[in-house]
Design a protein around this motif. Sequence first.
Motif, PDB file in Angstrom:
ATOM      1  N   ALA A   7      36.932  38.577  41.425  1.00 20.57           N
ATOM      2  CA  ALA A   7      36.892  37.293  42.174  1.00 20.57           C
ATOM      3  C   ALA A   7      37.972  36.941  43.027  1.00 20.57           C
ATOM      4  O   ALA A   7      37.641  36.381  43.958  1.00 20.57           O
ATOM      5  CB  ALA A   7      36.520  36.150  41.096  1.00 20.57           C
ATOM      6  N   ARG A   8      38.946  37.306  42.549  1.00 15.23           N
ATOM      7  CA  ARG A   8      40.298  37.095  43.479  1.00 15.23           C
ATOM      8  C   ARG A   8      40.293  37.789  44.795  1.00 15.23           C
ATOM      9  O   ARG A   8      40.547  37.425  45.778  1.00 15.23           O
ATOM     10  CB  ARG A   8      41.601  37.092  42.564  1.00 15.23           C
ATOM     11  N   VAL A   9      39.986  39.050  44.596  1.00 11.27           N
ATOM     12  CA  VAL A   9      39.834  39.792  45.674  1.00 11.27           C
ATOM     13  C   VAL A   9      39.068  39.043  46.756  1.00 11.27           C
ATOM     14  O   VAL A   9      39.208  39.372  48.040  1.00 11.27           O
ATOM     15  CB  VAL A   9      39.617  41.221  45.507  1.00 11.27           C
ATOM     16  N   LEU A  10      37.771  38.704  46.477  1.00 10.74           N
ATOM     17  CA  LEU A  10      36.813  38.108  47.406  1.00 10.74           C
ATOM     18  C   LEU A  10      37.143  36.466  47.679  1.00 10.74           C
ATOM     19  O   LEU A  10      36.400  36.022  48.420  1.00 10.74           O
ATOM     20  CB  LEU A  10      35.301  38.063  46.520  1.00 10.74           C
ATOM     21  N   GLY A  11      38.223  36.043  47.433  1.00  6.00           N
ATOM     22  CA  GLY A  11      38.556  34.890  47.738  1.00  6.00           C
ATOM     23  C   GLY A  11      38.397  33.523  46.858  1.00  6.00           C
ATOM     24  O   GLY A  11      38.606  32.570  47.538  1.00  6.00           O
TER      25      GLY A  11
END
Length: 68
Positions: free
Chosen positions: A60-64
């Motif tokens: 989720a953090r990689v996707l923003g």
Amino acid sequence: MGTLFVLIGWLILFVLCWPLALLALLLWPLVWLISLPFRLLGIAVDGVFGLLRALLTLPARVLGAKPG
């Protein structure tokens, strides 16, 4: 502030029942030594849960997504 409350509590106990207060004063280092492994275990478990949370929220953090 917590140390002040502990000191006042110990002084009240000393006035009310001085043998119990002296026994508590003498046994406190032993109680601290016995509780030390449990504190270290708690720190380790907290670290493992933090690592698992970071791994599970990584996509989720990689996707923003912003952390809440």
